[in-house]
Design an enzyme around this catalytic site. Structure first.
Site, PDB file in Angstrom:
ATOM      1  N   LYS A 101       0.847  -1.200   0.000  1.00 50.83           N
ATOM      2  CA  LYS A 101       0.000   0.000   0.000  1.00 50.83           C
ATOM      3  C   LYS A 101       0.880   1.247   0.000  1.00 50.83           C
ATOM      4  O   LYS A 101       0.699   2.156  -0.798  1.00 50.83           O
ATOM      5  CB  LYS A 101      -0.885  -0.009   1.245  1.00 50.83           C
ATOM      6  CG  LYS A 101      -1.680   1.266   1.451  1.00 50.83           C
ATOM      7  CD  LYS A 101      -2.276   1.306   2.862  1.00 50.83           C
ATOM      8  CE  LYS A 101      -3.042   2.585   3.102  1.00 50.83           C
ATOM      9  NZ  LYS A 101      -4.275   2.672   2.316  1.00 50.83           N
TER      10      LYS A 101
ATOM     11  N   HIS B  20     -18.451   9.193  -5.708  1.00 49.20           N
ATOM     12  CA  HIS B  20     -17.203   8.526  -6.069  1.00 49.20           C
ATOM     13  C   HIS B  20     -16.380   9.367  -7.019  1.00 49.20           C
ATOM     14  O   HIS B  20     -15.266   9.001  -7.367  1.00 49.20           O
ATOM     15  CB  HIS B  20     -17.491   7.155  -6.688  1.00 49.20           C
ATOM     16  CG  HIS B  20     -18.194   6.252  -5.731  1.00 49.20           C
ATOM     17  ND1 HIS B  20     -19.541   5.982  -5.821  1.00 49.20           N
ATOM     18  CD2 HIS B  20     -17.760   5.610  -4.627  1.00 49.20           C
ATOM     19  CE1 HIS B  20     -19.886   5.194  -4.816  1.00 49.20           C
ATOM     20  NE2 HIS B  20     -18.829   4.955  -4.089  1.00 49.20           N
TER      21      HIS B  20
END
Ligand code: GLN
Ligand code: ZN
Length: 765
Positions: free
Chosen positions: A24, A703
């Site tokens: 990540k 979004h």
């Protein structure tokens, strides 16, 4: 084990984000320009190396490769076979940047759609295919990773998404002719797999694993036929590695026979999701010439295996198959790395848990017991048995008070007056205008808010300080909403890290992990809580924050809770009683909170169920049972209020088609639902399904960073009003605002309120 013709003990896949989310950090660092591509690849290589070494050191007979991904394995497959839409390939970016563009989108090239991977909380990217899609072997990732492992002295089995599942998970591109189905491309895709198998064979690869989880769901005869055709062709390739097909996330049904008869070499079956699968597999005569991998260690949940049961299941297959190996029910992608790092979990509870690292030992243990007899592993078996027995005997985890309360609940306790009666009572007390405007709950989580929460957790600021900061944030959000002119306000949820974890931390029966991260999508990871015992609520969880917000304003403030189904969906849940029973306990705790909010004068309470679709079983014959307990638990949570208290719910991420009857049956007064992208399509479907309550179709796609204009929102509202009468329509965004920033949210909400007023005026004129 040295026999190259056997798989023996193995796992179907492994976590790849890194024990400390190294991937990540690297990926996000690369996106932000903090590290270069070489450094990104170096981090990835280290993670792969560590994984292979760990799997080998654990004593597995064989080790998978190509289970690593920078973002998602379905996207990897699309790239491998040259099937990215042209809007990404024509950008002229490097390989890795093209890949990330498809995953995340860039200006003028919106990302591939993302959707849930079967009934898990992992999300994959949906390939877009058309008649013009020409599959070729365009990449070399499986080959590269195989070579990389071999250079370390580790022989591996490359894992690929199987061709049938790949096509079944893809969608027709927007410009594809009507009637086109991705499955039409089967022959051309299989030809590309044939080429790849040849290359892998030439390289010396002995086994390849092809994942076909799509066949754990209901499939048409044509789809089963496609599966048969694909493996006829792949099996007939003259020079190829041996083929292992893995079917997981449930029983294979008719696909079991198809695969058993196919010219493949091994089949992995999930014997955890439906334990009765073992009988179907044992009866399957056509497996006589194959190796069967018994998936007896749960790849999706975190409980230690019951070794005796697992061993017995695997042993049942000894007469059926040429060889029986032992594996996980699915990839271990869905569980965290290592329970030994969880010093914060009570030692007794920790003793009941197995994360990915521990599951390797379980597979090896059961494999040895099966191959060499239980006496060769007596000590380990005794230890495994003791842990399972300790958990089974932990009667102090049974909360007799909770059980007695649930037993005393009668059906009339979970039924409210008819909707019409309630609606009238609510109109009289709430006095809202037509088309009331509201939000879904969270407001932008600024860096400052996150910092304060983290400081409080770490003990760097005290409780009084923390409350003061949160109150200041709540006041800011309330004032903003008043200024914008919203009708029903929220407190903004600044105190919540996550909509499930926040409640799990305050409920008895849950444990939280410190390092238990699991990939949700791309670089996004979640840390699901562990629901290990009977659930109850020691004290109110949200009342203070919401009451504080209500004390600041004359407008109604909506209380905000997470529903029982969503709490289960996003936790690791005990497997020693039916989900339905666990759901009722969680529902009772939420019911207590609903009651306390109402007593504190909160007139509108929203119970979010965004995961209602996610837990829907893959097999249609299980849907009724699921709906029954899911609906029952929502009603249990929300039916204790008076007629004039308005219950809202919220749903998103869904193809709602399958759950329309449940949306009606949960009997909320108002349902807000994601709808902006599909331009209100869901409303027609809801109407057809007989939905007759309040509905807030989202008019702002949260979004996207785009701010919708007043005209745009007005036109969406008019579309909504074609499908639903004025008095039942609410105006709200698609979902919570916590991932957005104020510079977008403020103008967007302003436009929403203006549009609501405009359309309201049109109607009163
Ligand atoms: N109330 C939650 C929020 O606004 C709902 C989130 C969700 O639906 N996932 O953030
Ligand atoms: Zn939502």
């Amino acid at each position: 084990m040295t026999d190259p013709d056997r798989i023996g003990t193995t796992v179907l896949g492994y976590p790849r984000i890194g024990p400390d989310r190294e991937l990540k950090r690297a990926v996000e660092g690369y996106w932000a320009g903090r590290i270069d591509e070489a450094e990104l690849h170096q981090t990835a290589r280290t993670l792969r190396t560590d994984t292979w070494r760990e799997l080998r050191a654990a004593g597995l007979d064989t080790v998978p490769s190509n289970t690593f991904s920078y973002y998602d394995q379905v996207l990897d497959t699309a790239v491998l076979f040259g099937a990215l839409p042209e809007r990404f390939t024509r950008l002229g970016l490097s390989g890795i940047d093209t890949y990330f563009a498809a995953a995340r989108g860039v200006q003028d090239a919106p990302a591939l759609e993302m959707t849930k991977w079967f009934d898990t909380n992992y999300h994959y990217l949906v390939p877009e295919l058309g008649p013009g899609t020409a599959f070729t072997v365009a990449g070399s990732k499986p080959l590269d990773e195989y070579r990389e492992a071999r250079a370390l002295g580790i022989e591996t089995r490359p894992v690929l998404v199987g061709p049938a599942t790949f096509l079944l998970l893809s969608k027709a591109a927007d410009d594809a002719p009507a009637g086109f189905r991705p499955l039409d491309l089967l022959d051309s895709l299989v030809a590309a797999y044939v080429e790849l198998l040849g290359t892998l064979h030439d390289e010396g690869v002995r086994w390849v694993q092809l994942d076909e989880p799509a066949f754990a769901a209901d499939r048409t005869p044509a789809e089963l036929d496609a599966l048969a055709r694909a493996y006829q062709v792949l099996g007939a390739v003259g020079k190829r590695p041996k083929l292992l097909v893995a079917g997981y996330f449930g029983e294979l049904g008719d696909a079991l026979g198809v695969l058993a008869r196919a010219p493949i070499d091994a089949l992995a079956v999930d014997l955890v999701t439906h334990p009765s699968t073992v009988d179907a597999v044992a009866r399957e005569g056509a497996l006589r010439d194959k190796e069967v991998l018994a998936g007896v260690v749960d790849g999706r949940n975190i409980w230690r295996v019951d070794a005796d049961t697992a061993l017995a299941r695997a042993a049942t297959l000894l007469g059926t198959a040429a060889q029986v190996g032992v594996t996980t029910s699915c990839s271990l992608l869905h569980v965290p790395y290592d329970v030994d790092r969880e010093a914060g979990i009570d030692a007794r509870v920790r003793g009941w848990l197995a994360f990915a690292r521990q599951k390797l030992d379980e597979v090896v243990l059961i494999g040895r017991a099966l191959a060499q007899g239980t006496d060769t592993v007596e000590t380990e078996l005794a230890r495994a048995r003791a842990a399972v027995a300790d958990r089974a005997g932990a009667h102090d985890l049974r909360d007799t008070r909770v059980r007695a309360r649930l037993d005393a609940l009668r059906p009339e306790h979970t039924r409210r007056a008819p909707y019409a009666e309630r609606a009238a009572a609510q109109r009289a007390t709430l006095k809202l205008p037509d088309l009331p405007s509201t939000t879904i709950g969270s407001f932008p989580q600024t860096g400052q808010v996150r910092k304060v929460r983290a400081a409080f957790r770490a003990g760097r600021i005290d409780e009084a300080n923390y409350r003061a900061s949160m109150h200041a944030e709540i006041e800011k959000v309330v004032r903003l909403q008043e200024e914008l002119g919203l009708d029903v306000l929220v407190h903004g949820e600044p105190e919540r890290n996550d909509m499930v974890q926040y409640f799990a931390e305050q409920l008895d029966g849950f444990a939280a992990t410190e390092h238990g991260w699991v990939q949700s999508y791309g670089s996004r990871c979640v840390r699901p809580p562990i629901l290990y015992g009977d659930v109850s609520r020691p004290k109110p969880m949200t009342v203070d924050w919401v009451s504080y917000a209500q004390s600041l304003t004359a407008r109604p403030v909506k209380g905000m809770l997470t529903g029982p189904v969503t709490i289960l969906a996003w936790s690791f849940v005990r497997d020693d009683q039916p989900l339905a029973d666990t759901a009722r306990q969680v529902a009772l705790a939420i019911r207590d909170e609903v009651h306390d909010l109402e007593s504190a004068g909160i007139r509108i309470i929203q119970v979010d169920e965004p995961a209602l679709r996610e837990l829907l079983p893959l097999r249609a014959r299980e849907h009724q049972d699921y709906f029954a307990w899911a609906v029952d638990s929502f009603r249990l949570a929300t039916s204790g209020v008076s007629n004039s208290t308005q219950i809202h719910t919220h749903m998103c991420y869904s193809e709602f088609g399958d759950i329309l009857p449940a949306i009606e049956a949960i009997d909320a007064d108002v349902t807000s639902i994601e709808a902006a992208r599909s331009r209100m399509e869901v409303l027609g479907d809801l109407g057809d399904a007989g939905f007759s309550r309040g509905v807030g179709p989202g008019v702002y796609d949260i979004h996207s960073p785009r701010v919708p204009s007043v005209d745009e929102v007005s036109s969406l509202l008019r579309t909504a009003l074609d499908a639903v009468p004025l008095e039942r329509v609410w105006v709200n965004p698609d979902c919570g605002l916590k991932t957005r920033g104020y510079p977008e949210v403020e103008p967007a909400l302003r436009n929403i309120v203006t549009a609501a007023k405009r359309v309201r005026a049109e109607h009163s004129a």
